[in-house]
Design an enzyme around this catalytic site. Sequence first.
Site, short mmCIF file in Angstrom:
data_model
loop_
_atom_site.label_atom_id
_atom_site.label_comp_id
_atom_site.label_asym_id
_atom_site.label_seq_id
_atom_site.Cartn_x
_atom_site.Cartn_y
_atom_site.Cartn_z
N SER A 37 48.37 51.19 45.21
CA SER A 37 47.08 50.74 44.68
C SER A 37 46.42 49.87 45.74
CB SER A 37 47.31 49.93 43.39
OG SER A 37 46.08 49.46 42.88
N LYS A 88 45.67 55.27 44.81
CA LYS A 88 44.70 54.77 43.85
C LYS A 88 43.91 53.65 44.49
CE LYS A 88 45.52 51.82 40.44
NZ LYS A 88 46.07 51.22 39.21
N LYS A 141 40.68 50.65 43.89
CA LYS A 141 39.85 49.91 42.95
C LYS A 141 38.37 50.19 43.25
CE LYS A 141 43.23 47.52 40.98
NZ LYS A 141 43.54 47.54 39.54
N ASP A 171 40.43 53.09 39.83
CA ASP A 171 40.61 52.13 38.75
C ASP A 171 39.40 51.22 38.69
OD1 ASP A 171 41.45 50.35 36.84
OD2 ASP A 171 43.18 49.62 37.95
N GLU A 213 40.68 55.43 35.85
CA GLU A 213 41.43 54.49 35.03
C GLU A 213 40.52 53.41 34.45
OE1 GLU A 213 45.17 51.37 35.51
OE2 GLU A 213 44.81 52.89 37.07
N ASP A 266 44.44 51.82 30.44
CA ASP A 266 45.34 50.74 30.86
C ASP A 266 45.19 49.59 29.87
OD1 ASP A 266 46.60 48.58 32.10
OD2 ASP A 266 45.50 48.71 33.97
N LYS A 284 51.90 49.02 31.43
CA LYS A 284 52.38 47.81 32.09
C LYS A 284 53.27 47.12 31.07
CE LYS A 284 48.63 47.21 35.35
NZ LYS A 284 47.17 47.20 35.22
N GLY A 322 51.66 47.94 37.70
CA GLY A 322 52.19 46.66 38.16
C GLY A 322 51.12 45.59 38.12
#
Length: 361
Positions: free
Chosen positions: A130, A155, A157, A182, A207, A232, A256, A284
């Site tokens: 990520s 992935k 952000k 995400d 996400e 999520d 998570k 995570g």
Amino acid sequence: MKLSYFIVKMPLKVPFKTSFGTNINKVGIVLKLENDGIISYSESVTDENPFYSYEDNDTAIHIIKNYLSELIRDTPEPEEFLKRSKFIKGHNMAKGSVEMLLFDYHARLNNMPLHKYLGKSRGYADVGISIGMDDIGNMIQRIDEGLKLGYKRIKVKIMKGKEEQIIGGIRDVYPDISLSVDANSDFTEKDFELLKKLDRYNLAYIEQPLYNDDLIFHSKLARELSTPICLDESITSPEKAEKAFEIGACKIINIKPGRVSGLYNSLKIAKITRENNGHVWIGGMLETGIGRSYNVAMASNELIDYPGDTSPNSKYFENDIVKNPYKMENGVIKDNTGNGNGVIVDENLLKKYSIGNGDII
């Protein structure tokens, strides 16, 4: 029995930027349980700020000290602990830190590695990476490094207003890699047309594009996108997972464990997901090697079919507080072989990074 806590502040190797802020340190809570010669550690995934969730480090310490600690004096099984703590509304992260502590304790009591104690373990976890928001050149450099290291999924952000700049810039360089994004709830129901533009980028999934507790608008958005939605923050319990699939709000869930009150509910959510022909992976929260051990154990379960975010410790910290940090080879992290979570805590580093501690019981 003795139950104590440490608040640790550990510098991150690289600042981690999301739509709701930038972390330059990991400030978290480590719990330590000593009972009948068994020592167990766990970690709360709360942060010093209530940005990802309404919970933060202060609320977690308050709930653990004043409510949860009284429920574990006889070291109950994790499922029994969750039943006892139902009268406390919410506070999943506080509950999860105690529940996982009990999982480690009972796995050690039974002389079993945690991943086997959870059942149906492959003995390893498939790993993705990520990447936080940054200058596009820096993001591409980190992607290149990740691909060379063998990560099985990339992935990144994103945030509203920069989504196409980020994704387009990456696709210009890497048109064919498995790529997901995400949004951390940065879009609203008014942004459907904006989100539909992301279909052109052949993403594995988007996400949590909408509100952190929403299912309804995600269900409506899913009917307009060809890109699958991964939820999520919206999935806080097995019941929420059932509802999400019932109304078609997602096809993928990022579990998570700390967000859903621990490993028992994580296993239930994973089973619900697979029974609904969905896909599931383990996320995570910038955990230390202690919290990371629970993620790896869960990600090794046969119910988990997508690579998760559990990178090796060295991605985040120069010096972790465990003496046996996870290492990755060809996109795979192998489970610890010792009993329980298998981590060996470096007590000297734990004290060095501690900015507060105390006894609870």
